[in-house]
Design a protein around this motif. Structure first.
Motif, PDB file in Angstrom:
ATOM      1  N   GLY A  62     -31.776 126.325 -18.407  1.00 30.31           N
ATOM      2  CA  GLY A  62     -33.162 126.294 -18.058  1.00 30.31           C
ATOM      3  C   GLY A  62     -33.735 127.926 -17.624  1.00 30.31           C
ATOM      4  N   ALA A  63     -32.864 128.688 -17.652  1.00 33.86           N
ATOM      5  CA  ALA A  63     -33.386 130.301 -17.378  1.00 33.86           C
ATOM      6  C   ALA A  63     -33.002 131.242 -18.410  1.00 33.86           C
ATOM      7  N   GLY A  64     -32.798 130.852 -19.575  1.00 34.79           N
ATOM      8  CA  GLY A  64     -32.171 131.512 -20.781  1.00 34.79           C
ATOM      9  C   GLY A  64     -30.865 132.278 -20.500  1.00 34.79           C
ATOM     10  N   LEU A  65     -29.903 131.912 -19.747  1.00 33.30           N
ATOM     11  CA  LEU A  65     -28.744 132.567 -19.549  1.00 33.30           C
ATOM     12  C   LEU A  65     -27.539 132.047 -20.416  1.00 33.30           C
ATOM     13  N   CYS A  66     -27.442 130.726 -20.432  1.00 35.85           N
ATOM     14  CA  CYS A  66     -26.219 130.075 -21.076  1.00 35.85           C
ATOM     15  C   CYS A  66     -26.186 129.819 -22.436  1.00 35.85           C
ATOM     16  N   GLU A 114     -34.896 134.966 -35.853  1.00 34.24           N
ATOM     17  CA  GLU A 114     -34.339 135.539 -34.788  1.00 34.24           C
ATOM     18  C   GLU A 114     -33.729 134.314 -34.016  1.00 34.24           C
ATOM     19  N   ALA A 115     -32.696 134.772 -33.124  1.00 34.15           N
ATOM     20  CA  ALA A 115     -32.223 133.893 -32.057  1.00 34.15           C
ATOM     21  C   ALA A 115     -32.925 133.850 -31.108  1.00 34.15           C
ATOM     22  N   VAL A 116     -33.399 132.839 -30.569  1.00 36.98           N
ATOM     23  CA  VAL A 116     -34.319 132.807 -29.047  1.00 36.98           C
ATOM     24  C   VAL A 116     -33.729 131.582 -28.392  1.00 36.98           C
ATOM     25  N   ARG A 117     -33.987 131.831 -26.990  1.00 38.61           N
ATOM     26  CA  ARG A 117     -33.526 130.805 -26.030  1.00 38.61           C
ATOM     27  C   ARG A 117     -35.022 130.111 -25.988  1.00 38.61           C
ATOM     28  N   SER A 118     -34.769 128.774 -26.361  1.00 38.60           N
ATOM     29  CA  SER A 118     -36.054 127.879 -26.461  1.00 38.60           C
ATOM     30  C   SER A 118     -36.417 127.362 -25.100  1.00 38.60           C
ATOM     31  N   CYS A 119     -35.644 127.299 -24.213  1.00 35.90           N
ATOM     32  CA  CYS A 119     -36.108 127.212 -22.724  1.00 35.90           C
ATOM     33  C   CYS A 119     -37.046 128.147 -22.047  1.00 35.90           C
ATOM     34  N   GLN A 120     -36.895 129.259 -22.634  1.00 37.07           N
ATOM     35  CA  GLN A 120     -37.779 130.373 -22.285  1.00 37.07           C
ATOM     36  C   GLN A 120     -38.692 130.849 -23.315  1.00 37.07           C
ATOM     37  N   THR A 121     -39.099 130.044 -24.227  1.00 40.80           N
ATOM     38  CA  THR A 121     -40.024 130.393 -25.315  1.00 40.80           C
ATOM     39  C   THR A 121     -41.241 129.561 -25.315  1.00 40.80           C
ATOM     40  N   PRO A 122     -42.362 129.699 -24.834  1.00 39.20           N
ATOM     41  CA  PRO A 122     -43.456 129.149 -24.845  1.00 39.20           C
ATOM     42  C   PRO A 122     -44.023 128.315 -26.258  1.00 39.20           C
ATOM     43  N   SER A 138     -21.333 136.949 -25.939  1.00 35.08           N
ATOM     44  CA  SER A 138     -21.139 137.095 -24.565  1.00 35.08           C
ATOM     45  C   SER A 138     -22.290 136.173 -23.744  1.00 35.08           C
ATOM     46  N   GLY A 139     -23.416 136.007 -24.339  1.00 31.05           N
ATOM     47  CA  GLY A 139     -24.500 135.414 -23.755  1.00 31.05           C
ATOM     48  C   GLY A 139     -24.475 133.858 -23.702  1.00 31.05           C
ATOM     49  N   ASN A 140     -23.736 133.456 -24.730  1.00 29.33           N
ATOM     50  CA  ASN A 140     -23.208 131.775 -24.835  1.00 29.33           C
ATOM     51  C   ASN A 140     -22.319 131.538 -23.959  1.00 29.33           C
TER      52      ASN A 140
END
Length: 168
Positions: free
Chosen positions: A40-44, A54-62, A129-131
């Motif tokens: 939920g924080a865009g970290l995992c 572009e790859a984005v973290r959907s939990c942090q994308t409004p 490394s961010g996954n």
């Protein structure tokens, strides 16, 4: 607020608050459970999707940031040749163990290969490394990325991978 976006090539209209995360719009409003909630924080990286490629973290994308854009999820990644190659490599090398993070891993790997079609092992380790993978299938992930790129699968000792340090 009514938002129109294109998800996996199909126009979709959604009524949602502008700040509702894209992750929850996909899962709850569009009934597309392939994109996972992790931290939920865009970290995992479990919630990774592509927004206009572009790859984005959907939990942090409004959802407001996705309005009018192309969204590709794990359900649609194999609709193009590159995504299909990545999914096939994942299957051929039996990458998943529990499988929970793998949708995000595949989405990140596809974005990597789009930007860098012939990555070195170091390129892969840096990009991925961010996954985080709780089951530590990092060697199989790297091998699958190299296979999808048409490169030898160079298996290495897990202690050499920067991503393995995330689990210590």
């Amino acid at each position: 607020m009514s938002v129109t976006l294109t998800v996996n090539g199909r126009k979709r209209a959604v009524d949602a608050e502008a700040d509702k995360p894209l992750l929850w719009v996909l899962r709850e409003d569009l009934d597309m459970p392939g994109t996972k909630f992790g931290c939920g924080a865009g970290l995992c990286g479990a919630c990774t999707v592509h927004l206009d490629g572009e790859a984005v973290r959907s939990c942090q994308t409004p959802i407001a940031d996705a309005a009018g854009k192309q969204v590709t999820t794990i359900e649609g990644v194999a609709m193009n040749d590159l995504g299909k190659r990545v999914v096939e490599a994942w299957t051929a090398l039996d990458v998943p163990q529990c499988g929970y993070c793998q949708a995000g891993q595949i989405m990140s790997a596809t974005a990597l290969l789009k930007q860098n079609p012939k990555p070195t092992p170091e390129d892969i380790d840096g990009w991925m490394s961010g996954n985080i993978c709780r089951c530590a299938t990092y060697l199989r992930i790297r091998a699958a990325i190299r296979k999808a790129a048409g490169l030898p699968a160079e298996m290495a000792d897990a202690s050499a991978l920067p991503v393995a340090e995330n689990l210590a």
